[in-house]
Design a protein around this motif. Structure first.
Motif, PDB file in Angstrom:
ATOM      1  N   TRP A 195       0.835  -1.198   0.000  1.00  0.00           N
ATOM      2  CA  TRP A 195       0.000   0.000   0.000  1.00  0.00           C
ATOM      3  C   TRP A 195       0.871   1.249   0.000  1.00  0.00           C
ATOM      4  O   TRP A 195       1.796   1.374   0.801  1.00  0.00           O
ATOM      5  N   VAL A 196       0.553   2.164  -0.921  1.00  0.00           N
ATOM      6  CA  VAL A 196       1.325   3.394  -1.115  1.00  0.00           C
ATOM      7  C   VAL A 196       0.385   4.585  -0.971  1.00  0.00           C
ATOM      8  O   VAL A 196      -0.724   4.579  -1.521  1.00  0.00           O
ATOM      9  N   ALA A 197       0.798   5.598  -0.238  1.00  0.00           N
ATOM     10  CA  ALA A 197      -0.026   6.800  -0.074  1.00  0.00           C
ATOM     11  C   ALA A 197      -0.357   7.410  -1.425  1.00  0.00           C
ATOM     12  O   ALA A 197       0.484   7.430  -2.329  1.00  0.00           O
ATOM     13  N   THR A 198      -1.597   7.880  -1.590  1.00  0.00           N
ATOM     14  CA  THR A 198      -1.964   8.531  -2.845  1.00  0.00           C
ATOM     15  C   THR A 198      -1.075   9.754  -3.053  1.00  0.00           C
ATOM     16  O   THR A 198      -0.609  10.384  -2.108  1.00  0.00           O
ATOM     17  N   SER A 199      -0.855  10.104  -4.315  1.00  0.00           N
ATOM     18  CA  SER A 199       0.114  11.157  -4.640  1.00  0.00           C
ATOM     19  C   SER A 199      -0.268  12.509  -4.061  1.00  0.00           C
ATOM     20  O   SER A 199       0.599  13.273  -3.634  1.00  0.00           O
ATOM     21  N   ASN A 200      -1.573  12.832  -4.026  1.00  0.00           N
ATOM     22  CA  ASN A 200      -1.965  14.139  -3.512  1.00  0.00           C
ATOM     23  C   ASN A 200      -1.778  14.248  -2.000  1.00  0.00           C
ATOM     24  O   ASN A 200      -1.804  15.338  -1.438  1.00  0.00           O
ATOM     25  N   MET A 201      -1.580  13.117  -1.305  1.00  0.00           N
ATOM     26  CA  MET A 201      -1.311  13.150   0.126  1.00  0.00           C
ATOM     27  C   MET A 201       0.143  13.509   0.406  1.00  0.00           C
ATOM     28  O   MET A 201       0.486  13.921   1.517  1.00  0.00           O
ATOM     29  N   ARG A 202       0.996  13.350  -0.589  1.00  0.00           N
ATOM     30  CA  ARG A 202       2.433  13.561  -0.405  1.00  0.00           C
ATOM     31  C   ARG A 202       2.983  14.773  -1.160  1.00  0.00           C
ATOM     32  O   ARG A 202       3.952  15.382  -0.735  1.00  0.00           O
ATOM     33  N   TYR A 203       2.368  15.099  -2.315  1.00  0.00           N
ATOM     34  CA  TYR A 203       2.923  16.138  -3.175  1.00  0.00           C
ATOM     35  C   TYR A 203       1.829  17.070  -3.668  1.00  0.00           C
ATOM     36  O   TYR A 203       0.642  16.820  -3.456  1.00  0.00           O
ATOM     37  N   THR A 204       2.244  18.126  -4.348  1.00  0.00           N
ATOM     38  CA  THR A 204       1.311  19.068  -4.942  1.00  0.00           C
ATOM     39  C   THR A 204       1.663  19.263  -6.409  1.00  0.00           C
ATOM     40  O   THR A 204       2.758  18.925  -6.862  1.00  0.00           O
ATOM     41  N   GLY A 205       0.715  19.814  -7.167  1.00  0.00           N
ATOM     42  CA  GLY A 205       0.974  20.201  -8.548  1.00  0.00           C
ATOM     43  C   GLY A 205       1.395  19.060  -9.448  1.00  0.00           C
ATOM     44  O   GLY A 205       0.921  17.927  -9.348  1.00  0.00           O
ATOM     45  N   GLY A 206       2.327  19.362 -10.364  1.00  0.00           N
ATOM     46  CA  GLY A 206       2.765  18.398 -11.360  1.00  0.00           C
ATOM     47  C   GLY A 206       3.457  17.188 -10.783  1.00  0.00           C
ATOM     48  O   GLY A 206       3.513  16.139 -11.432  1.00  0.00           O
ATOM     49  N   ARG A 207       3.999  17.311  -9.578  1.00  0.00           N
ATOM     50  CA  ARG A 207       4.643  16.147  -8.956  1.00  0.00           C
ATOM     51  C   ARG A 207       3.654  14.995  -8.772  1.00  0.00           C
ATOM     52  O   ARG A 207       4.047  13.829  -8.799  1.00  0.00           O
ATOM     53  N   CYS A 208       2.388  15.331  -8.558  1.00  0.00           N
ATOM     54  CA  CYS A 208       1.372  14.278  -8.427  1.00  0.00           C
ATOM     55  C   CYS A 208       1.256  13.482  -9.713  1.00  0.00           C
ATOM     56  O   CYS A 208       1.197  12.251  -9.694  1.00  0.00           O
ATOM     57  N   ALA A 209       1.204  14.181 -10.849  1.00  0.00           N
ATOM     58  CA  ALA A 209       1.079  13.499 -12.141  1.00  0.00           C
ATOM     59  C   ALA A 209       2.318  12.661 -12.438  1.00  0.00           C
ATOM     60  O   ALA A 209       2.219  11.536 -12.933  1.00  0.00           O
ATOM     61  N   ILE A 210       3.497  13.197 -12.124  1.00  0.00           N
ATOM     62  CA  ILE A 210       4.740  12.461 -12.343  1.00  0.00           C
ATOM     63  C   ILE A 210       4.786  11.216 -11.461  1.00  0.00           C
ATOM     64  O   ILE A 210       5.148  10.118 -11.908  1.00  0.00           O
ATOM     65  N   ARG A 211       4.394  11.364 -10.198  1.00  0.00           N
ATOM     66  CA  ARG A 211       4.434  10.216  -9.279  1.00  0.00           C
ATOM     67  C   ARG A 211       3.418   9.151  -9.696  1.00  0.00           C
ATOM     68  O   ARG A 211       3.707   7.954  -9.618  1.00  0.00           O
ATOM     69  N   ASP A 212       2.222   9.569 -10.125  1.00  0.00           N
ATOM     70  CA  ASP A 212       1.239   8.602 -10.605  1.00  0.00           C
ATOM     71  C   ASP A 212       1.790   7.791 -11.774  1.00  0.00           C
ATOM     72  O   ASP A 212       1.582   6.576 -11.861  1.00  0.00           O
ATOM     73  N   TYR A 213       2.484   8.471 -12.681  1.00  0.00           N
ATOM     74  CA  TYR A 213       3.066   7.786 -13.843  1.00  0.00           C
ATOM     75  C   TYR A 213       4.128   6.776 -13.399  1.00  0.00           C
ATOM     76  O   TYR A 213       4.180   5.647 -13.901  1.00  0.00           O
ATOM     77  N   ILE A 214       4.968   7.186 -12.457  1.00  0.00           N
ATOM     78  CA  ILE A 214       6.023   6.290 -11.959  1.00  0.00           C
ATOM     79  C   ILE A 214       5.408   5.082 -11.258  1.00  0.00           C
ATOM     80  O   ILE A 214       5.848   3.936 -11.450  1.00  0.00           O
ATOM     81  N   LEU A 215       4.385   5.305 -10.440  1.00  0.00           N
ATOM     82  CA  LEU A 215       3.728   4.188  -9.759  1.00  0.00           C
ATOM     83  C   LEU A 215       3.079   3.233 -10.758  1.00  0.00           C
ATOM     84  O   LEU A 215       3.082   2.015 -10.563  1.00  0.00           O
ATOM     85  N   LEU A 216       2.533   3.795 -11.838  1.00  0.00           N
ATOM     86  CA  LEU A 216       1.944   2.947 -12.878  1.00  0.00           C
ATOM     87  C   LEU A 216       2.997   2.019 -13.473  1.00  0.00           C
ATOM     88  O   LEU A 216       2.727   0.846 -13.745  1.00  0.00           O
ATOM     89  N   GLN A 217       4.213   2.534 -13.664  1.00  0.00           N
ATOM     90  CA  GLN A 217       5.289   1.692 -14.207  1.00  0.00           C
ATOM     91  C   GLN A 217       5.659   0.581 -13.222  1.00  0.00           C
ATOM     92  O   GLN A 217       5.964  -0.550 -13.626  1.00  0.00           O
ATOM     93  N   PHE A 218       5.622   0.889 -11.906  1.00  0.00           N
ATOM     94  CA  PHE A 218       5.925  -0.143 -10.906  1.00  0.00           C
ATOM     95  C   PHE A 218       4.786  -1.159 -10.783  1.00  0.00           C
ATOM     96  O   PHE A 218       5.011  -2.286 -10.353  1.00  0.00           O
TER      97      PHE A 218
END
Length: 625
Positions: free
Chosen positions: A336-359
């Motif tokens: 289980w990984v914290a949702t991106s908006n719980m950890r980051y703001t702005g474009g970092r959320c979109a980048i992190r979502d993409y990275i998690l999708l690859q994992f």
């Protein structure tokens, strides 16, 4: 300095100290002690110590300070000071690398195991504000290390040039590349003790610290208007009294909520951040708030289910924990990984979502895949370090936790549902990440909180069809839609289009709006002209639809979201109208608790209007009901 946290100020009044002092003692002065847990939600207090300087030889910060940087998560501070090149202590004959243009003070964290506070005595009132951290500042000698590294590189370059053969000689002696032997290692699954040791190791903690980006602060002198404003906020104006018949522990908790009264009680949970995520603090929270705190504030971003069960309150079932996790976390490799908006703001959320999708697709993500993002190495590293471990030779990144096959097998239906959502949202995730790099990492990374794909729902995105919208429109729409729902609560698709266009016009004509915000509003407004099916698909990713009206299912607030979900479930069954009695009965059955009247009124008025004694879902057209 920026920070977070607020509470109602408390006051300790000593009405008759003379009654409790021993015989022979004389009361010289009675002082009212006021406790203000925080000056405001955006302020944190750091105590700066200078152990290498006596009090009579200060650093003269007001005159010499050039820049201040902070890493709030790791409570790290750096201060740049001017160097007097014309002073008696400056050596003009020193080597170049020793003639520094500025002096940098860097911090080490002091022990804050007890409760320290900063005080302001005004007349007969002492105002106390708890300290967030104590740091000790010492001169940084990193410039010496940098000089040594540069010197070694120069020597290596010279030796390499000397050993390089002529072109003709090199062609004559050219040989075929020899086979390279690869070392194959079988990675054993870590035990819980080994995992905790690794997560608490110096190398891992140092890696996390380096990944956190520096935040530049603006220094202000003692007599500046900003400093005076902060001092005014530090003075409590409340009149609430603290009883003196409570225990010591209760008294300390009342003074500073979330702080442990002793060093033993404030011991941090292994693998998590320090205060306020102490074991004693977590024990005071219910399940939903506890998991939200662990996922959003803990040092560890990836947690196996077995570990989360140990952090849950005693008596909680797996079903209860899973119900909360599916609303506040992603499932990646069975963890289980914290949702991106719980950890980051702005474009970092979109980048992190993409990275998690690859994992989700592979345990190892190649360097080539990450280079497609075209964002800075600093941002990539900041996002990747809590999620993965880098292979120095290949440049690829491997997911930080072993795949939890036990969880996947035991809760196969949940694993399949999460995978289906990731798969369905593949294109939308990729489009948003692409839009971020096209808009430029500097602007896109500075958006407001809540811009991740799960900003409203806290779960991976739902299915998305291919879109004719421009990438910048796809990137700007989720934030714009979220702001519309937060303002109007219930909206039809037609009203959403009206709000998108109105926002673009208003922001374009405003003088105090940043250029990037204007561009984002204009890009989002273009979504109002998109085909209805495409816009509906985007709205569906962040909102719930009942009979053609949309609203946010969750607001990211564990206090009200569970009650809000119960009301929404009732509205889906009976949108024509709800009685207070049936709503309360549903709360009792689903949650086994009742909201306060204030919270109940807030939730109902956001979603419904009253028709006699009945609550009816709003029309969503923006007109008063």
């Amino acid at each position: 300095m920026d920070g977070a946290g607020s509470s109602v100020p408390e006051e300790v009044t000593m009405e008759s100290v003379a009654d409790i002092v021993e015989d022979g003692d004389t009361v010289v002065r009675e002082i009212e002690v006021h406790i203000t847990p925080t000056a405001d939600p955006d302020t944190k207090f750091y105590l700066l110590q200078y152990p290498l300087r006596p009090y009579w030889r200060p650093y003269e910060l007001e005159q010499r300070c050039e820049a201040v940087r902070v890493k709030h998560q790791h409570q790290k501070l750096e201060v740049d000071l001017q160097v007097d090149r014309f002073g008696d202590n400056y050596d003009d004959a020193a080597d170049d690398h020793l003639r520094i243009a500025k002096q940098t003070l860097t911090s080490t964290q002091g022990n804050l195991s007890t409760n320290y506070a900063i005080g302001i005595l005004q007349g007969n009132k002492l105002h106390l504000n708890p300290l967030h951290a104590i740091v000790q500042l010492r001169p940084s000698l990193s410039y010496l290390n940098e000089a040594d590294e540069q010197k070694k590189k120069n020597i290596t370059r010279v030796e390499s040039d000397d050993e390089m053969p002529d072109a003709e000689e090199g062609a004559a002696t050219e040989k075929k590349p020899e086979p390279v032997a690869f070392k194959v290692e079988i990675k054993k699954q870590e035990t819980e003790r080994q995992q905790q040791s690794r997560l608490m190791s110096y190398a891992h903690l140092k890696q996390l610290e380096e990944a956190e980006a520096w935040i530049t602060l603006e220094p202000h002198g003692l007599d500046s208007p900003v400093t005076k404003e902060i001092k005014m906020k530090m003075k409590s104006s409340a009149n609430n009294l603290i009883r003196f018949d409570m225990s010591r522990n209760e008294y300390m908790k009342k003074l500073v909520p979330g702080r442990a009264p002793s060093a033993a009680a404030s011991q941090a949970v292994p693998g998590l951040g320090k205060e306020p995520l102490s074991k004693s603090y977590l024990d005071t929270l219910p399940l939903d708030k506890r998991l939200h705190a662990v996922l959003s504030q803990g040092r560890v971003h990836v947690l196996q289910f077995e570990r989360l069960m140990k952090l849950a309150p005693a008596g909680c079932t797996e079903e209860e924990v899973l119900d909360v996790l599916q609303k506040t976390a992603y499932l990646v490799q069975g963890c289980w990984v914290a949702t991106s908006n719980m950890r980051y703001t702005g474009g970092r959320c979109a980048i992190r979502d993409y990275i998690l999708l690859q994992f989700v697709k592979n345990r190892v993500v190649s360097r080539e895949t990450l280079e497609q993002l075209r964002v800075s190495k600093e941002i990539l590293r900041e996002i990747l370090v809590p999620l993965a471990v880098q292979n120095i030779k290949t440049g690829g990144w491997e997911f930080i936790e072993s795949t939890d096959k036990t969880f996947i097998k035991r809760h196969n239906s949940i694993a399949k549902d999460q995978l289906q959502r990731w798969t369905a949202g593949d294109k939308l995730i990729s489009d948003r990440a692409l839009a971020v790099q096209q808009m430029g990492s500097g602007k896109a990374m500075g958006a407001k909180p809540g811009s991740g794909l799960a900003a409203s729902t806290g779960i991976p995105p739902r299915p998305s069809t291919s879109s004719s919208m421009a990438p910048e429109t796809l990137a700007a729409l989720p934030d714009a839609l979220t702001q519309i729902f937060l303002k109007h609560h219930v909206c039809t698709l037609q009203f959403i289009c009206h709000c998108l266009r109105e926002s673009a016009i208003t922001k374009s004509q405003a003088d105090n709006v940043k250029v990037e915000e204007k561009a984002s509003a204009v890009a989002a407004a273009k979504g109002a002209s998109a085909p209805v099916a495409e816009l509906t698909a985007i709205v569906d990713t962040i909102a719930t639809n009942i009979n053609g009206v949309y609203f946010l299912t969750q607001l990211g607030d564990p206090t009200q979201d569970p009650f809000r979900e119960v009301v929404i479930a009732l509205l889906k069954q009976k949108s024509a109208g709800l009685q207070r009695s049936e709503i309360m009965e549903a709360f009792k059955l689903a949650l086994r608790k009742m909201p306060s009247n204030q919270l109940y009124q807030k939730i109902m008025k956001e979603l419904c209007y009253t028709r006699g004694a009945t609550w009816v879902l709003k029309t969503g057209d923006g007109r008063p009901s």
